[in-house]
Design a protein around this motif. Structure first.
Motif, PDB file in Angstrom:
ATOM      1  N   ARG A 117       1.347   5.917  -7.507  1.00 24.36           N
ATOM      2  CA  ARG A 117       0.218   6.818  -7.778  1.00 24.36           C
ATOM      3  C   ARG A 117       0.659   8.161  -8.337  1.00 24.36           C
ATOM      4  O   ARG A 117       0.166   8.591  -9.384  1.00 24.36           O
TER       5      ARG A 117
ATOM      6  N   TRP B 191       0.665   4.013  -2.931  1.00 24.86           N
ATOM      7  CA  TRP B 191       0.184   5.355  -2.580  1.00 24.86           C
ATOM      8  C   TRP B 191       1.269   6.417  -2.777  1.00 24.86           C
ATOM      9  O   TRP B 191       1.020   7.464  -3.379  1.00 24.86           O
TER      10      TRP B 191
ATOM     11  N   GLY C 136      -5.661   4.686   1.185  1.00 28.43           N
ATOM     12  CA  GLY C 136      -5.047   5.679   2.073  1.00 28.43           C
ATOM     13  C   GLY C 136      -5.439   5.465   3.522  1.00 28.43           C
ATOM     14  O   GLY C 136      -4.593   5.526   4.428  1.00 28.43           O
TER      15      GLY C 136
ATOM     16  N   ARG D   9      -8.455   4.782  -4.042  1.00 29.74           N
ATOM     17  CA  ARG D   9      -7.329   5.551  -3.502  1.00 29.74           C
ATOM     18  C   ARG D   9      -7.616   5.998  -2.069  1.00 29.74           C
ATOM     19  O   ARG D   9      -6.762   5.885  -1.195  1.00 29.74           O
ATOM     20  N   ARG D  10      -8.831   6.484  -1.821  1.00 30.08           N
ATOM     21  CA  ARG D  10      -9.183   6.910  -0.464  1.00 30.08           C
ATOM     22  C   ARG D  10      -9.154   5.734   0.507  1.00 30.08           C
ATOM     23  O   ARG D  10      -8.628   5.850   1.619  1.00 30.08           O
TER      24      ARG D  10
ATOM     25  N   MET E 280       0.835  -1.207   0.000  1.00 31.76           N
ATOM     26  CA  MET E 280       0.000   0.000   0.000  1.00 31.76           C
ATOM     27  C   MET E 280       0.866   1.252   0.000  1.00 31.76           C
ATOM     28  O   MET E 280       0.563   2.227  -0.695  1.00 31.76           O
TER      29      MET E 280
END
Length: 151
Positions: free
Chosen positions: A27, A23, A132, A128-129, A19
């Motif tokens: 990204r 991220w 995160g 994405r949220r 992750m």
């Protein structure tokens, strides 16, 4: 215990590290260099390769964590506060991942297959949220796991 804790830590590192890479590294580069169709196809491919590892990590984390909880600590009553907190945050992360897998990821796959780039973008934003949030929870759990018993 040595095998269980080793597998537990490796599974957590793979999930949280993946992750973090997605991220913080992939990204921003993908967003800065790729147009939406290519970016969405890239993310679909990345998720297709990463998510089986997350499924494996979830299974390993649950099995090893519960084994240690009951075989080593004697159940919830024998575990200190940081073990309870790790379990709670870990279960929350797993619930978020399940939602991500069964809802926005599935919709992203359908949007990419249909070349519906605006919808794919909306689903990628939701993923994405969620990633995160899970990254923050994963880093928190790592801090609890590594330092909790010393507090």
């Amino acid at each position: 215990m040595a095998i269980a804790i080793t597998l537990h830590v490796i599974a957590a590192v793979l999930w949280v590290g993946g992750m973090f890479f997605a991220w913080m590294i992939l990204r921003p580069v993908a967003a800065g260099q790729l147009e939406p169709p290519a970016r969405l196809r890239l993310w679909r491919g990345v998720f297709d390769r990463f998510f089986p590892w997350v499924w494996a990590a979830v299974v390993v984390l649950l099995v090893t964590g519960l084994w240690m909880l009951f075989a080593v600590f004697g159940g919830m009553a024998g575990a200190r506060w940081h073990i309870h907190l790790m379990l709670l945050v870990g279960l929350a992360m797993m619930a978020i991942y399940l939602h991500l897998w069964f809802a926005p990821y599935r919709r992203l796959c359908r949007a990419v297959e249909a070349s519906d780039w605006p919808e794919g973008g909306r689903q990628l934003a939701q993923i994405r949220r969620l990633v995160g949030i899970n990254l923050i929870l994963g880093l928190l759990t790592t801090a609890i796991a590594s330092g909790g018993r010393y507090i």
